[in-house]
Motif scaffolding. Structure first.
Motif, PDB file in Angstrom:
ATOM      1  N   ASP B 273      26.659  45.451  50.700  1.00 17.02           N
ATOM      2  CA  ASP B 273      26.152  44.506  51.673  1.00 17.02           C
ATOM      3  C   ASP B 273      25.720  43.207  51.000  1.00 17.02           C
ATOM      4  O   ASP B 273      26.161  42.123  51.360  1.00 17.02           O
ATOM      5  N   TRP B 274      24.865  43.336  49.994  1.00 16.73           N
ATOM      6  CA  TRP B 274      24.452  42.091  49.330  1.00 16.73           C
ATOM      7  C   TRP B 274      25.556  41.517  48.475  1.00 16.73           C
ATOM      8  O   TRP B 274      25.627  40.315  48.255  1.00 16.73           O
ATOM      9  N   LEU B 281      28.057  33.151  49.623  1.00 14.45           N
ATOM     10  CA  LEU B 281      27.254  32.054  49.084  1.00 14.45           C
ATOM     11  C   LEU B 281      27.939  31.452  47.857  1.00 14.45           C
ATOM     12  O   LEU B 281      27.927  30.234  47.662  1.00 14.45           O
ATOM     13  N   VAL B 291      33.079  19.720  44.540  1.00 17.80           N
ATOM     14  CA  VAL B 291      33.588  18.611  45.349  1.00 17.80           C
ATOM     15  C   VAL B 291      32.657  17.411  45.248  1.00 17.80           C
ATOM     16  O   VAL B 291      33.101  16.273  45.092  1.00 17.80           O
ATOM     17  N   LEU B 294      32.806  15.338  42.039  1.00 14.72           N
ATOM     18  CA  LEU B 294      33.931  14.406  41.892  1.00 14.72           C
ATOM     19  C   LEU B 294      33.500  12.962  42.043  1.00 14.72           C
ATOM     20  O   LEU B 294      34.007  12.077  41.375  1.00 14.72           O
ATOM     21  N   TYR B 305      25.610  18.699  39.518  1.00 10.35           N
ATOM     22  CA  TYR B 305      26.549  19.371  40.420  1.00 10.35           C
ATOM     23  C   TYR B 305      27.406  20.373  39.657  1.00 10.35           C
ATOM     24  O   TYR B 305      27.741  21.439  40.177  1.00 10.35           O
ATOM     25  N   LEU B 330      31.932  46.272  34.481  1.00 14.97           N
ATOM     26  CA  LEU B 330      32.660  45.066  34.109  1.00 14.97           C
ATOM     27  C   LEU B 330      31.972  43.804  34.615  1.00 14.97           C
ATOM     28  O   LEU B 330      31.823  42.827  33.891  1.00 14.97           O
ATOM     29  N   ILE B 399      37.349  32.790  28.238  1.00 17.06           N
ATOM     30  CA  ILE B 399      37.154  34.236  28.161  1.00 17.06           C
ATOM     31  C   ILE B 399      36.103  34.675  29.177  1.00 17.06           C
ATOM     32  O   ILE B 399      36.256  35.691  29.854  1.00 17.06           O
ATOM     33  N   ILE B 402      37.649  34.825  32.475  1.00 19.93           N
ATOM     34  CA  ILE B 402      38.573  35.968  32.573  1.00 19.93           C
ATOM     35  C   ILE B 402      37.790  37.249  32.868  1.00 19.93           C
ATOM     36  O   ILE B 402      38.127  38.013  33.773  1.00 19.93           O
ATOM     37  N   TYR B 403      36.702  37.454  32.126  1.00 26.64           N
ATOM     38  CA  TYR B 403      35.909  38.674  32.330  1.00 26.64           C
ATOM     39  C   TYR B 403      35.373  38.748  33.751  1.00 26.64           C
ATOM     40  O   TYR B 403      35.479  39.762  34.434  1.00 26.64           O
ATOM     41  N   ASN B 406      38.100  39.058  36.427  1.00 23.77           N
ATOM     42  CA  ASN B 406      38.706  40.379  36.369  1.00 23.77           C
ATOM     43  C   ASN B 406      37.825  41.412  37.064  1.00 23.77           C
ATOM     44  O   ASN B 406      38.302  42.239  37.842  1.00 23.77           O
ATOM     45  N   ILE B 426      39.769  21.852  40.426  1.00 22.56           N
ATOM     46  CA  ILE B 426      39.051  20.646  40.876  1.00 22.56           C
ATOM     47  C   ILE B 426      38.121  20.164  39.769  1.00 22.56           C
ATOM     48  O   ILE B 426      38.025  18.972  39.478  1.00 22.56           O
ATOM     49  N   LEU B 472      36.773  35.099  19.116  1.00 20.38           N
ATOM     50  CA  LEU B 472      36.467  36.503  18.777  1.00 20.38           C
ATOM     51  C   LEU B 472      35.479  37.080  19.795  1.00 20.38           C
ATOM     52  O   LEU B 472      34.327  37.348  19.468  1.00 20.38           O
ATOM     53  N   PRO B 473      35.913  37.246  21.037  1.00 23.75           N
ATOM     54  CA  PRO B 473      34.962  37.626  22.076  1.00 23.75           C
ATOM     55  C   PRO B 473      34.489  39.077  22.002  1.00 23.75           C
ATOM     56  O   PRO B 473      33.439  39.400  22.554  1.00 23.75           O
ATOM     57  N   ALA B 474      35.254  39.938  21.338  1.00 25.29           N
ATOM     58  CA  ALA B 474      34.972  41.376  21.493  1.00 25.29           C
ATOM     59  C   ALA B 474      33.576  41.739  21.014  1.00 25.29           C
ATOM     60  O   ALA B 474      32.884  42.548  21.647  1.00 25.29           O
TER      61      ALA B 474
END
Lengths: 640, 490
Positions: B273-274, B281, B291, B294, B305, B330, B399, B402-403, B406, B426, B472-474
């Motif tokens: 729900d939340w 939001l 926007v 810009l 902004y 994740l 990265i 991506i995380y 994903n 944008i 080297l994000p791991a």
């Protein structure tokens, strides 16, 4: 052996690159020699460590080392790791790459002496060597592709090293774009593999192919995609056109990148994924046919070239075709064995050509002649390299070429092609030798040709020791490297132990001459040498007369089958620029630009309007919070 | 027992001691540089204590008011790093209020203390008190310049902050009234005890949820509670703006994630729900932030902004946490990774801006024209940070996105990710406009832009981490995953 050693092999040239780029170039630009020393120190250490790795792999059970992975990126089920796969194939490649690279770096100190880009040269060489080492050690496709493009970048930078010459800049672009065409296929294959199996890991993919989980049409397409990447890098027909032009780079670069290592990366790639090819008859046959065709096709053009580097370039393409043929008909051991031997003798020949250029200021064989006396060391080593390449017993080229020819025996057409190529190879190499080293000296380069410092006023002269010593070392390797498989040791190391009949060294060494196939191929090679002798040294047969008799063929070969014209005028200009690009350009201008501009203008206008809400009035802000809260609550109760 | 609890509180206590020490020393010391050293020392000591507790098994202290766990420790480190970098970067700015240096440093340290307590708070009362501790310090800091704009900023921040605090308190009161607890795990237990139909039909609980989200929405600058952001960001001293944009936002996310996950994650239905509420939001927040950015010509307002838009991306992760309803980590670990990435990136950008605006005496984007020639290193650093904010390789921003994306796609929020990706496009427009004027325009004057070594150190650290997290994000992801492990039990 500590597992950090293979990593260290990769990191050493990376360090020399960083040291040159960030310390030597900015702060020690007046002492260019340092760049060469750093690179040579790094690569000689890497070379020693590679020999250690090779020794360890030979001793290891299953000829494989376990190196712990290094997690790079984990997203959900996608696990991209940096890992190294060290098996017999990798170990052999490591040794080849580091030895040839070391020899080339030592030689370059003499060849590039006084060049204003000395630091830049060694930085790029380090970059290339690091990427090449990374490519052969990578244990997954993502990493492999990264380094695959990395060696392409190194090649681009070094072909265009003298970028102020338009021909060098164009050749660099051509090399990059043509190999990129093949890379598209490789990338598609990688994505297809991942979509099908969910893994990038080389060994897991091998296991899936062997188990048959990965099979059928998909496997065939994947294998063909991988091969298209390999064909681009290894200059296989019809993507071979970039390699002869790549000779615009400094000659040591041609020796390292465009003869011994990077162009062999395509062969390595097919060998690395050979289990995938083995399970697809179509793909394996494609490899063999393209390889065989390229071998004879390139050799035919090598017959008529007058530029010594171009003769060697076509010879390289042809020999790479041989290796592909070997992979397609015989297997990993045979193809890689030829790669192994070829790396040494072809690097030797290129460095020899560079030495000749250093003495005469030209690559045009018509302006050479009679260099045997002036450059005895260059002559002797070049002769050894040529004999080896021509496949004369007992030099190294004989052993691997013999295996490839023998493996093609059950495919008659490919067998005849291979035999004909043996003849052509012997002919064009000895044509080069007779034109360059025998007869009368024809005066070397006209004055404006000398691009990098050969001094013509003394006449031709032997190169300095720093250039001759690598030639001698490589010529020793060119004699003996082939003997490693006389007893079948190399093949069994590469994992063909079961099929190879092991025999004693003496028996293998001389016994091979009792089989018909090696005898025929030796005779054919000798015929090629003899014909070259008759035409270019003894002049019993006039080359001009031959040229007139075979005029149509001569024109066809020397115009390179009009492939460049086909690509440039027909495909690029007519089909792409006037056809596809024109239509796409129109679509881009009208439809896409229109839509994008419309959306962009709309967005900016919306921003301007929304901005008006920001009145600066505190009461309004507080009211906005309350109204927002009310709106959220109302929506929430309506929808939830 | 008491000693044990004191030991677990050493990061906070040491920071408090050093903050007081800075104020005291100011009375006796002429050489004000010492104050910087003491403040940085305080941060290093506190960080040292934080690291000494690293990997601790979650422990409740002070009658379960606070929880010392890996999650809180990671956030404490983020706040300390942010405060330290801001103090280092303030050295170029400090001449504008040289007289009140000690108060400035002390307030930065105390607000960091408040945020550290927020991250550890396990009781709604503790949440509220620590929130106020950090907020009140920030209200003062925002008006530190004492010119018209800065005063206006401080006052607006204070009044709107008060409104949002009230909203938050109403929400907490409703939840307390319904369950009879203020301690988060107790509320969760009591909710788990209720039949689902009761929860669904309870307007008070849902109203409480909405009000609490709204209260924190102010802190993290989510629409429709974002109105204060551009005005305050523009008016506040630039180092304070930097601090607000990263530390304060991170603190907001630290609490909101804990409250939503521990309290309202009690049942899967409530959680989703939340999750949906946050998702909606988040979409609006991204759109509005990007926007309106810009059409900004003032770089600080533009970054205001931009920070709203970045809050929108973070909320994508938060929505994924809600939709996952505890089934996978994740979204949570992605959220923490994004916060780490955003801290270094946004601070790096602001540090470069501090140096440049100081010389120019202007925050207009057009005055940045040709900055690559006047301050090449600053221009490179700012470009790197802008690339990271856009989310392009090889930086942390890519990265992180991506995380988070994903995590969202895995839990049915594909539509939200599509909106987020469009928004990223944008955002490239206004981020790259700065890059364009810096590198392609001809500078108005050839004068070099000076910067102190302290600022350069801070900037280099930021850039280093932007690249490290991107390449080297791991390892960093491993830290984030370890931090959110404390939630998997509930």
């Amino acid at each position: 052996m500590p597992y950090q050693i293979p990593w260290l092999i990769f990191l050493l040239p990376v360090c020399s690159l960083l040291i040159i780029a960030f310390i030597l170039r900015p702060f020690f630009n007046n002492r260019p020699k340092l760049g060469g020393y750093v690179t040579i120190a790094a690569i000689s250490t890497a070379c020693a460590l590679s020999l250690w790795v090779l020794a360890t792999v030979i001793a290891a059970p299953g000829h494989k080392l376990d190196i712990p992975d290094f997690q790079w990126l984990v997203i959900g089920n996608l696990n991209v790791h940096f890992g190294l796969l060290i098996d017999s194939l990798t170990a052999v490649m490591l040794v080849v790459v580091t030895i040839v690279s070391l020899m080339v770096q030592i030689y370059s100190q003499g060849y590039m002496d006084g060049d204003s880009g000395y630091h830049r040269y060694f930085a790029f060489m380090s970059l290339f060597t690091a990427c090449m080492l990374g490519l052969i050690m990578a244990d997954n496709l993502v990493l492999m592709f990264l380094f695959w493009e990395g060696v392409g970048l190194g090649s681009y930078l070094l072909i265009g090293f003298w970028f102020h010459r338009p021909s060098a800049a164009n050749a660099a672009k051509k090399a990059f774009i043509v190999t990129r065409l093949g890379d598209v296929g490789f990338l598609v294959a990688i994505l297809l593999l991942f979509a099908q199996t969910g893994t990038f890991d080389t060994e897991e993919l091998h296991a899936l192919a062997i188990a048959g989980t990965l099979g059928g049409t998909v496997l065939t397409w994947v294998a063909i995609g991988i091969f298209s990447g390999a064909a681009g890098k290894s200059a296989q027909f019809p993507l071979h056109v970039w390699l002869p032009d790549a000779m615009e780079g400094p000659t040591p670069v041609s020796a390292l990148i465009h003869a011994a290592t990077m162009v062999a990366a395509g062969v390595f790639l097919v060998a690395r994924f050979h289990p995938l090819f083995e399970h697809s008859e179509v793909a394996l046959t494609t490899v063999a046919i393209i390889g065989g065709f390229t071998a004879i096709f390139a050799a035919s053009m090598g017959l008529v070239m007058t530029d010594i580097k171009r003769v060697l370039a076509y010879s390289t393409i042809s020999q790479l075709g041989y290796m592909m043929l070997g992979l397609g008909t015989g297997g990993v051991a045979i193809g890689i064995f030829h790669l192994f031997n070829h790396a040494f003798f072809k690097a030797l020949l290129f460095l020899g050509a560079g030495s000749v250029n250093h003495g005469t200021g030209t690559f045009d064989m018509r302006q050479m002649g009679g260099l045997r006396k002036a450059m005895p060391w260059t002559y002797a080593t070049f002769l050894i390299g040529s004999l080896s390449l021509a496949g004369i017993w007992p030099l190294s080229g004989f052993w691997s070429k013999d295996e490839i020819v023998a493996s093609a025996l059950d495919k008659p057409i490919l067998f005849y092609i291979a035999m004909l190529t043996v003849f052509m190879t012997a002919f064009y190499m000895f044509r080069a030798i007779f034109l360059t080293f025998e007869g009368e000296y024809k005066g070397g380069a006209p004055a404006e040709h000398g691009s990098h410092g050969p001094n013509n006023s003394y006449g031709p002269h032997e190169s300095s020791k720093v250039m001759v010593i690598p030639l001698v070392i490589l010529s020793v390797l060119s004699v003996f490297s082939g003997w490693l498989n006389v007893t079948g040791a190399f093949s069994s190391f590469m994992g063909h132990g079961g099929e190879v009949e092991a025999h004693g060294f003496i028996q293998g060494f001389f016994g091979v001459l009792s089989h018909p196939v090696p005898l025929i191929s030796l005779a054919v090679a000798a015929l090629g040498v003899f014909l070259a002798y008759a035409m270019y040294s003894a002049r019993w047969i006039s080359a001009e007369v031959m040229g007139r008799i075979f005029k149509p063929m001569y024109v066809l070969f020397s115009r390179k089958y009009w492939m460049d014209e086909l690509y440039e005028n027909v495909i690029v200009k007519k089909v792409l620029i006037n056809g596809v690009f024109a239509v796409l350009g129109l679509f881009d201008e009208k439809a896409i630009d229109g839509a994008i501009n419309g959306v962009a203008n709309g967005t900016v206008a919306a921003g301007r309007e929304l901005r008006r809400l920001q009145t600066g009035q505190l009461q309004f802000y507080a009211m906005f919070i309350v109204l927002g809260l009310v709106a959220i609550t109302v929506c929430y109760y309506i929808f939830a | 027992m008491i000693l044990k609890e004191l030991q677990l509180l050493t990061p906070e206590l040491s920071l408090l001691v050093f903050a007081l020490l800075v104020i005291m020393l100011d009375l006796f010391i002429k050489q004000k540089k010492v104050l910087v050293v003491v403040s940085i020392a305080g941060i290093l000591v506190s960080a040292g204590f934080t690291l000494s507790l690293w990997g601790i098994h979650a422990t409740d202290i002070l009658y379960a008011m606070l929880s010392v766990d890996q999650y809180a420790l990671l956030f404490k480190l983020i706040f300390l790093v942010a405060a330290g970098l801001v103090i280092l970067a303030s050295q170029d700015y400090i001449s504008k209020f040289a007289q009140f240096q000690s108060e400035y440093y002390a307030l930065v340290l105390i607000s960091a203390l408040g945020m550290m307590l927020m991250a550890a708070a396990q009781d709604l009362i503790a949440v509220y008190v620590s929130l106020e501790l950090s907020s009140i310090s920030l209200y003062v800091l925002a008006s530190f310049l004492k010119d018209q704009k800065s005063t206006e900023a401080g006052l607006k921040y204070l009044l709107l902050g008060a409104v949002s605090s009230a909203v938050l308190l109403y929400g907490m009161a409703l939840v307390f009234g319904l369950t009879g607890h203020t301690c988060m795990p107790c509320i969760a237990d009591s909710l788990k005890g209720m039949p689902i139909s009761n929860i669904m039909q309870s307007p008070a609980l849902l109203m409480g949820l909405i009000l609490i989200v709204a209260g924190f929405g102010f802190k993290i600058a989510s629409v429709p509670f974002q109105m204060w952001v551009p005005d305050v960001y523009e008016g506040a001293p630039t180092p304070v703006t930097a601090y607000l944009s990263v530390a304060s936002k991170a603190a907001g996310f630290a609490v909101i994630l804990r409250v939503l996950f521990v309290v309202f994650g009690a049942t899967a239905w409530l959680s989703q729900d939340w999750g949906l509420l946050i998702a909606v939001l988040s979409a609006i927040t991204m759109m509005v932030g990007n926007v309106v950015a810009l059409s900004q010509s003032n770089i600080k307002r533009m970054f205001g902004y931009s920070s709203i838009a970045q809050a929108g991306y973070l909320m994508v992760g938060l929505a994924a946490v809600g939709m996952a309803a505890g089934s996978d980590a994740l979204g949570r670990s992605g959220l923490l990774f994004f916060l780490m990435s955003y801290t270094f990136t946004n601070l790096g950008a602001f540090i470069a801006i501090i140096a440049i605006s100081n010389k120019l005496n202007s925050d207009q984007i057009e005055d940045y024209t040709g900055m690559s020639k006047r301050a090449p290193l600053l221009a490179i650093a700012l470009t790197l940070c802008l690339v990271s904010l856009t989310g392009l390789p090889p930086t942390a921003g890519l990265i992180a996105k991506i995380y988070i994306f994903n995590g969202a796609v895995n839990h049915g929020l594909l539509w939200l990710v599509i909106i987020a990706v469009i928004n990223s496009v944008i955002s490239a427009f206004y981020y790259f406009r700065i890059v364009k004027v810096m590198w392609m325009g001809a500078p108005a004057s050839e004068e070099k832009v000076p910067s102190t070594w302290a600022l350069r150190v801070a900037l280099s650290l930021c850039c280093l981490f932007v690249l490290l997290l991107g390449v080297l994000p791991a390892g960093f992801m491993g830290i984030a995953q370890a931090a959110v492990k404390i939630f998997t039990g509930s």
